[in-house]
Design a protein around this motif. Structure first.
Motif, mmCIF file in Angstrom:
data_model
loop_
_atom_site.group_PDB
_atom_site.id
_atom_site.type_symbol
_atom_site.label_atom_id
_atom_site.label_comp_id
_atom_site.label_asym_id
_atom_site.label_seq_id
_atom_site.Cartn_x
_atom_site.Cartn_y
_atom_site.Cartn_z
ATOM 1 N N GLY A 1 -13.033 -31.190 61.663
ATOM 2 C CA GLY A 1 -13.309 -30.948 60.200
ATOM 3 C C GLY A 1 -15.069 -30.654 59.519
ATOM 4 N N ASN B 1 -16.998 -27.079 59.449
ATOM 5 C CA ASN B 1 -16.999 -25.969 58.269
ATOM 6 C C ASN B 1 -17.811 -24.589 59.203
ATOM 7 O OD1 ASN B 1 -15.005 -27.452 56.753
ATOM 8 N ND2 ASN B 1 -16.439 -27.453 55.325
ATOM 9 N N TRP C 1 -12.178 -25.607 68.362
ATOM 10 C CA TRP C 1 -12.289 -27.105 67.820
ATOM 11 C C TRP C 1 -12.709 -27.535 66.854
ATOM 12 C CZ3 TRP C 1 -14.187 -27.505 73.689
ATOM 13 C CH2 TRP C 1 -13.186 -27.188 74.283
ATOM 14 N N SER C 2 -13.574 -26.781 66.256
ATOM 15 C CA SER C 2 -14.080 -27.026 64.700
ATOM 16 C C SER C 2 -13.231 -27.596 63.889
ATOM 17 C CB SER C 2 -14.884 -26.109 64.092
ATOM 18 O OG SER C 2 -14.073 -25.128 63.613
ATOM 19 N N SER C 3 -12.067 -27.623 63.751
ATOM 20 C CA SER C 3 -10.994 -28.031 62.894
ATOM 21 C C SER C 3 -10.087 -29.115 63.534
ATOM 22 C CB SER C 3 -9.742 -26.839 62.804
ATOM 23 O OG SER C 3 -9.390 -26.532 63.467
#
Length: 415
Positions: free
Chosen positions: A319, A321, A314-316
């Motif tokens: 946002g 990195n 789920w990091s994308s």
């Protein structure tokens, strides 16, 4: 994202309704009929009004705990977007990664403190309304300022160590971080009674010389090389009574609140102090540290896998990195908070075992169950503590056996 937030709000709302219905039902604090009229029956040493107020206060505190704990987790998830903005800001302000990390931690810590300030103020007002707190607003703000500094410095050190280890061992950071946490725990345990505690309260040697001699005599019989007993001035903050032992080795301190000196008789105080000495003699602080280290081994391993899974999947969306991104730190805090909540029953179960062992030691040294019973009746009365708690509350918040259980144990030694 909007759909996720909607489902989170619906789930949280249903949870709040369920936990409220449970905690507000009428028969949570009833005692067995066989104990009616005995020393464990609050009606024998508390007025009806005091009993009602103690149960009401317990409901409020428990409801606040069970609501704010998941609320904090949800808030951390929601604040991931703010964390990304904080990261972008500090990267624009500073070139050095260390300064970026320091400012990010302070900004995010300050934000959390501000958001949960209403809860802290609410609990203060509750304690004041129930006659337990004497704390002024100056004390309230002063404590929060000290908390921010102490927690900020501690968090900066922990985050710096975490990021340093993560960068050098991305697949084993949980093991190395767990190893690094051991000396940190020992360090904090050593400095707490002599450095941190005096930041908040005024400590001084026990002024009652006769009682001091009795306590030191009890310590000598327990083979404790104690030369001093401390009292802490708590009456300016609270009307509740308490005593405790903190620190390890040469930094261990046996401390009485000045309120307990005013409200308990000497023989009652001695049973309480024998309990505290039991913690020292049976090395409960060391056992607690060992238990915490063992439990944290599993915790760090689980946190590693949960953190990696979250960042990978789920990091994308937010946002973020990668795992070493400053904006990902709230994810780790969310996981730690969740694990702390889930593991609370195990931690409290261990605590209740050593607290009972300290009661056993107290009776071994004093044999005065009658005074111990009177002491805990007064503790219940003065602290507005129900003699029993519902199982759910005891699992998650009960670090000690219930007052009813303790009085029932002391009955064996009463005369």
């Amino acid at each position: 994202m909007k759909r996720l937030y909607v489902w989170l709000m619906i789930g949280f709302g249903l949870y709040v309704v369920a936990i409220s219905l449970f905690l507000l039902q009428g028969d949570l604090y009833s005692i067995p009929k066989t104990l009616s009229g005995t020393d464990a029956d609050p009606h024998t040493f508390m007025t009806t009004q005091e009993i009602e107020r103690s149960e009401s206060l317990s409901r409020i505190r428990s409801l606040t705990f069970f609501i704010t704990s998941p609320m904090q987790m949800g808030l951390l998830l929601v604040l991931l977007g703010i964390a990304v903005r904080f990261r972008n800001a500090v990267e624009a302000w500073f070139r050095r990664p260390f300064l970026q990390m320091v400012v990010f931690v302070l900004l995010f810590t300050l934000l959390l403190n501000v958001l949960f300030l209403p809860v802290d103020y609410f609990l203060l007002r509750v304690d004041q309304a129930y006659g337990l707190s004497n704390e002024t607003m100056a004390m309230f703000w002063g404590d929060h300022a000290k908390d921010f500094v102490v927690n900020g410095v501690g968090t900066i050190i922990i985050v710096w160590i975490f990021r340093w280890i993560l960068k050098r061992s991305p697949d084993r950071w949980w093991l190395w971080f767990w190893t690094a946490s051991i000396p940190l725990i020992l360090f904090v345990t050593f400095i707490q009674p002599v450095v941190l505690d005096p930041l908040y309260n005024d400590f001084r040697p026990l002024q009652n010389q006769e009682l001091k001699a009795q306590i030191l005599n009890l310590a000598a019989r327990s083979h404790i090389p104690a030369e001093q007993v401390y009292e802490v001035i708590m009456s300016e903050r609270t009307n509740a009574i308490n005593a405790y032992v903190s620190g390890i080795g040469g930094n261990a301190r046996i401390v009485l609140w000045d309120t307990i000196l005013k409200k308990l008789q000497p023989e009652e105080i001695l049973t309480v102090m024998a309990h505290e000495m039991g913690h020292y003699v049976e090395k409960h602080i060391y056992l607690g540290i060992a238990y915490g280290i063992a439990l944290s081994f599993l915790g760090f391993w689980l946190a590693f896998h949960a953190y990696r899974f979250f960042i990978t999947r789920w990091s994308s969306i937010w946002g973020i990195n990668g795992e070493n991104d400053l904006a990902a730190l709230p994810v780790l805090l969310l996981i730690v908070t969740l694990m702390g909540f889930v593991s609370a029953p195990a931690q409290n179960a261990f605590s209740r075992v050593i607290e009972h062992r300290a009661d056993v030691f107290s009776m071994k040294m004093t044999g005065d169950g009658t005074s111990a019973i009177r002491a805990f009746q007064k503790i219940a009365k003065e602290n507005l503590s129900p003699v029993t708690q519902p199982k759910l509350v005891q699992w998650f918040r009960g670090s000690h056996p219930t007052i009813l259980e303790r009085i029932e144990y002391f009955k064996q030694f009463s005369h």
